[in-house]
Design a protein around this motif. Structure first.
Motif, PDB file in Angstrom:
ATOM      1  N   SER A 248       1.296  -1.183  -0.170  1.00 41.92           N
ATOM      2  CA  SER A 248      -0.291   0.071   0.098  1.00 41.92           C
ATOM      3  C   SER A 248       0.649   1.558  -0.600  1.00 41.92           C
ATOM      4  CB  SER A 248      -1.541  -0.549   1.508  1.00 41.92           C
ATOM      5  OG  SER A 248      -0.245   0.289   2.480  1.00 41.92           O
ATOM      6  N   LYS A 249       1.997   1.311   0.101  1.00 42.62           N
ATOM      7  CA  LYS A 249       2.763   2.454   0.652  1.00 42.62           C
ATOM      8  C   LYS A 249       3.207   2.758  -0.764  1.00 42.62           C
ATOM      9  CE  LYS A 249       3.968   1.480   5.098  1.00 42.62           C
ATOM     10  NZ  LYS A 249       5.126   1.825   6.188  1.00 42.62           N
TER      11      LYS A 249
ATOM     12  N   PRO B  86       6.306  -5.875  -8.825  1.00 43.60           N
ATOM     13  CA  PRO B  86       5.267  -6.609  -7.552  1.00 43.60           C
ATOM     14  C   PRO B  86       5.827  -6.389  -6.156  1.00 43.60           C
ATOM     15  CG  PRO B  86       4.757  -7.724  -9.557  1.00 43.60           C
ATOM     16  CD  PRO B  86       6.053  -6.870 -10.085  1.00 43.60           C
ATOM     17  N   ASP B  87       5.177  -6.456  -5.654  1.00 47.62           N
ATOM     18  CA  ASP B  87       5.504  -7.746  -3.730  1.00 47.62           C
ATOM     19  C   ASP B  87       4.886  -8.928  -3.583  1.00 47.62           C
ATOM     20  OD1 ASP B  87       6.934  -5.225  -2.530  1.00 47.62           O
ATOM     21  OD2 ASP B  87       4.950  -3.884  -2.822  1.00 47.62           O
ATOM     22  N   LYS B  88       4.222  -8.835  -4.412  1.00 49.01           N
ATOM     23  CA  LYS B  88       3.699 -10.854  -4.361  1.00 49.01           C
ATOM     24  C   LYS B  88       2.511 -11.070  -5.982  1.00 49.01           C
ATOM     25  CE  LYS B  88       2.181 -12.258  -0.899  1.00 49.01           C
ATOM     26  NZ  LYS B  88       1.185 -12.464   0.810  1.00 49.01           N
ATOM     27  N   MET B  89       3.089 -12.230  -6.452  1.00 52.24           N
ATOM     28  CA  MET B  89       2.229 -12.267  -7.644  1.00 52.24           C
ATOM     29  C   MET B  89       1.795 -13.478  -7.632  1.00 52.24           C
ATOM     30  SD  MET B  89       5.131 -11.862 -10.337  1.00 52.24           S
ATOM     31  CE  MET B  89       3.451 -12.177 -11.930  1.00 52.24           C
ATOM     32  N   TYR B  90       0.086 -13.654  -7.446  1.00 49.54           N
ATOM     33  CA  TYR B  90      -0.487 -14.902  -8.042  1.00 49.54           C
ATOM     34  C   TYR B  90      -1.411 -15.106  -9.512  1.00 49.54           C
ATOM     35  CZ  TYR B  90      -1.587 -14.277  -2.986  1.00 49.54           C
ATOM     36  OH  TYR B  90      -0.984 -14.201  -1.499  1.00 49.54           O
ATOM     37  N   LEU B  91      -1.122 -16.396 -10.065  1.00 50.54           N
ATOM     38  CA  LEU B  91      -1.748 -16.329 -10.805  1.00 50.54           C
ATOM     39  C   LEU B  91      -2.958 -15.953 -11.011  1.00 50.54           C
ATOM     40  CD1 LEU B  91      -1.180 -20.378 -11.225  1.00 50.54           C
ATOM     41  CD2 LEU B  91      -0.372 -17.980 -12.740  1.00 50.54           C
TER      42      LEU B  91
ATOM     43  N   SER C 149       0.714  -7.150   2.504  1.00 48.62           N
ATOM     44  CA  SER C 149       0.704  -6.353   3.659  1.00 48.62           C
ATOM     45  C   SER C 149       1.360  -7.587   4.511  1.00 48.62           C
ATOM     46  CB  SER C 149      -0.797  -6.610   4.263  1.00 48.62           C
ATOM     47  OG  SER C 149      -0.463  -6.069   5.405  1.00 48.62           O
ATOM     48  N   LYS C 150       2.593  -7.223   5.313  1.00 49.26           N
ATOM     49  CA  LYS C 150       4.162  -7.293   5.806  1.00 49.26           C
ATOM     50  C   LYS C 150       3.235  -7.862   7.642  1.00 49.26           C
ATOM     51  CE  LYS C 150       7.886  -5.538   4.581  1.00 49.26           C
ATOM     52  NZ  LYS C 150       8.887  -4.176   4.246  1.00 49.26           N
ATOM     53  N   GLN C 151       2.039  -7.871   7.799  1.00 44.30           N
ATOM     54  CA  GLN C 151       1.477  -7.918   8.531  1.00 44.30           C
ATOM     55  C   GLN C 151      -0.355  -9.515   8.471  1.00 44.30           C
ATOM     56  OE1 GLN C 151      -0.120  -4.035   9.983  1.00 44.30           O
ATOM     57  NE2 GLN C 151       0.783  -4.712  11.658  1.00 44.30           N
ATOM     58  N   GLY C 152      -0.569  -9.418   7.620  1.00 41.88           N
ATOM     59  CA  GLY C 152      -1.318 -10.418   6.444  1.00 41.88           C
ATOM     60  C   GLY C 152      -0.959 -10.493   5.117  1.00 41.88           C
TER      61      GLY C 152
ATOM     62  N   LEU D 115      -7.465  -5.511   7.033  1.00 42.10           N
ATOM     63  CA  LEU D 115      -6.805  -6.839   7.172  1.00 42.10           C
ATOM     64  C   LEU D 115      -7.408  -7.932   7.026  1.00 42.10           C
ATOM     65  CD1 LEU D 115      -3.530  -7.033   7.056  1.00 42.10           C
ATOM     66  CD2 LEU D 115      -3.295  -7.283   9.595  1.00 42.10           C
ATOM     67  N   PHE D 116      -6.716  -9.081   5.697  1.00 39.27           N
ATOM     68  CA  PHE D 116      -7.139 -10.073   5.688  1.00 39.27           C
ATOM     69  C   PHE D 116      -6.330 -10.769   5.933  1.00 39.27           C
ATOM     70  CE2 PHE D 116     -10.610  -7.941   3.488  1.00 39.27           C
ATOM     71  CZ  PHE D 116     -11.434  -8.611   4.174  1.00 39.27           C
ATOM     72  N   GLU D 117      -6.177 -12.246   6.657  1.00 41.31           N
ATOM     73  CA  GLU D 117      -5.283 -13.233   6.507  1.00 41.31           C
ATOM     74  C   GLU D 117      -5.715 -14.371   6.633  1.00 41.31           C
ATOM     75  OE1 GLU D 117      -1.595 -15.843   7.230  1.00 41.31           O
ATOM     76  OE2 GLU D 117      -1.933 -13.461   7.337  1.00 41.31           O
TER      77      GLU D 117
END
Length: 397
Positions: free
Chosen positions: A290-291, A300-305, A342-345, A354-356
Motif C-alpha cells: 500500500s505504500k 510487484p511485491d507478490k504475484m498470484y496466478l 501486507s506484511k502483517q496479514g 486486513l485479511f489473513e
C-alpha cells in the motif's frame, strides 16, 4: 459479405439464454459506443449474442461480427458499416477488435460519421482504450468482464438465484448469509469443483478436456492477443511464456527481478514490463504494498496466478492448498476493490480491511489487536465474529 450474415444467423440460433453473466444487467446498452474488455474465455461473445436475441425482434437491425474473420483480409470495417447501414442496420456488435489493424481509428471515424449507428465492441483485457491511436476514452463507455464468480457458478449448476453481496455485508452479516445458503445446498463440495474448473464458462462444454482447453487459451492469449496489442516479436512471447511457468511453479511469488531477468535472458526493465503484460492479459494478479505507488517501473511485491483454474492447468508439481486459498480470495476481490500486499496479514483491502487467509484452524495470532482485521478460513461452512468462511467471498459479483 453474405458469409458474415450466415455466420451471424448460425450463432444466434445456437446461443444459450438460460444463464446470464453478472455484467449483462450492468451495461447501459443505450450508449452509442460501448467497449467490453476481458480475458479470453470469460464469455464476452455469448453476452453480445444474448443481448441481440433478447432485444431485437427484427434481427436484421443488428449484426454480430468477429473482426478476426478472414473476410477482413480484403475488406475494411468501414466497408461493412456502409453496407450494413444502407440496408437498415442500426446496431453493430464487433468481437475481437484487437485482431483488426487500426481498429481504434476506424471506430472513431464510425462514431463521428454515423450518428445513428450504435456500436458495441469487445477486446482483450490488454487493451488500453485511452492509449489507442484514436483515444476512444472520451467516446466509449467501457466495462470489464471477469470470469465466473463462485456465486454465478452456484446459480448455473444448481438453478439458484443468489444475489451478490457487498463486501461490508459479508463482513458484518456473514453468519446469516452463510446460514441461508447452506440450508439450500451443500456448499463445500461445490466450492471444490469451482476451484478446479468453475471460472471460465466453457467448462460446460466438457470437464475432462477443460484443462487442455485452458492451456490452449493461455497459448492463444500469449501468441496471438498479446502481440496484436503490444506489437512484440515471437522471441519476446517465448520469454513471457517462460516467465509465466516460473510464476506458476512458485506462487504466491515475490519476484526477484534480477534473478528472473537472468532466467529468461532479458534486462530488468523488460522483465518488469513482462510482469505487467501477464496481469493485463488476465493471467496473473500482481500486488504492490500500500505504500508503493503504482508505476510500470515498480516490481510487484507478490504475484498470484489470476485464478485457481489456472493453477490446476499449469502447475507441473501439483496444486498447493494454501496457494489455492489465497488465489481464490485475491481473484474474487480483484477488480471490485483496491488490494495490496501486507506484511502483517495476507491482504490489505481498500487500505482499511486486513485479511489473513488459512485453513480451518487458523488463529488470530498474526493479526492480533489490529483494527478491522479478519481471518478467512477454508473448509468451513459458517464462521463466527471476525472469522469468515473463504467461500463467502465468492458472492460479491
Amino acid at each position: 459479405m453474405e458469409a458474415l450474415f450466415q455466420s451471424y444467423t448460425r450463432l444466434l440460433n445456437s446461443v444459450e439464454t438460460k444463464h446470464y453473466r453478472y455484467l449483462y444487467h450492468q451495461i447501459d446498452w443505450s450508449n452509442r459506443l460501448i467497449g467490453i474488455k476481458g480475458a479470453r474465455g470469460t464469455g464476452k461473445t455469448t453476452l453480445l449474442l444474448q443481448h441481440i436475441v433478447e432485444n431485437f425482434s427484427d434481427k436484421s437491425k443488428a449484426l454480430y461480427v468477429s473482426l478476426d474473420n478472414i473476410w477482413f483480409a480484403q475488406n475494411t470495417l468501414l466497408d461493412l458499416v456502409d453496407y450494413f447501414q444502407a440496408h437498415g442496420g442500426t446496431h453493430l456488435f464487433l468481437d475481437e477488435v484487437h485482431r483488426y489493424p487500426n481498429w481504434s481509428v476506424e471506430l472513431k471515424n464510425i462514431y463521428d460519421s454515423y450518428p445513428d449507428l450504435y456500436v458495441v465492441f469487445t477486446g482483450s483485457s490488454i487493451l488500453e482504450i485511452y492509449r489507442s491511436n484514436a483515444d476512444l476514452s472520451r467516446r466509449a463507455v467501457t466495462y470489464h468482464l471477469q470470469g465466473l464468480s463462485f456465486r454465478e457458478f452456484l446459480n448455473f449448476e444448481n438453478n439458484l438465484n443468489l444475489k451478490p453481496f457487498a463486501l461490508e455485508d459479508i463482513l458484518q452479516n456473514h453468519q446469516n448469509i452463510a446460514g441461508e445458503i447452506i440450508a439450500k445446498i451443500k456448499v463445500l463440495p461445490e466450492f471444490k469443483k469451482y476451484l478446479e474448473y468453475g471460472y471460465y464458462p466453457f467448462y460446460k462444454e466438457g470437464i475432462k478436456v477443460y484443462p487442455l482447453r485452458l492451456q490452449n487459451v493461455v497459448n492463444t492469449i500469449l501468441e496471438n492477443d498479446l502481440p496484436a496489442v503490444e506489437n512484440i516479436e515471437y522471441v519476446t512471447v517465448h520469454k513471457i511464456k517462460k516467465m509465466l511457468m516460473i510464476v506458476a511453479s512458485l506462487v504466491p511469488f515475490s519476484p526477484n527481478v534480477a534473478k528472473l531477468s537472468a532466467e529468461i535472458e532479458t534486462n530488468r526493465a523488460n522483465a518488469v514490463r513482462y510482469l505487467d503484460y501477464l496481469q493485463k492479459a488476465g493471467l496473473t494478479i500482481n500486488l504492490m504494498s500500500s505504500k508503493k505507488g503504482m508505476s510500470l517501473m515498480n516490481k510487484p511485491d507478490k504475484m498470484y496466478l489470476d485464478n485457481t483454474n489456472l493453477q490446476y492447468a499449469l502447475a507441473i508439481s501439483g496444486v498447493n492448498e494454501g496457494n489455492l486459498r489465497e488465489t481464490f480470495f485475491a481473484n474474487q476481490m480483484n477488480g471490485l476493490h483496491q488490494m495490496s500486499a501486507s506484511k502483517q496479514g495476507d491482504f490489505l483491502v481498500n487500505d482499511k480491511y486486513l485479511f489473513e487467509v488459512g485453513g480451518a484452524g487458523k488463529s488470530f495470532k498474526q493479526i492480533k489487536n489490529i483494527k478491522n482485521s479478519f481471518i478467512v478460513v477454508d473448509k468451513t461452512e459458517t464462521g463466527f465474529g471476525n472469522k469468515i468462511p473463504l467461500w463467502l467471498f465468492g458472492l460479491m459479483y
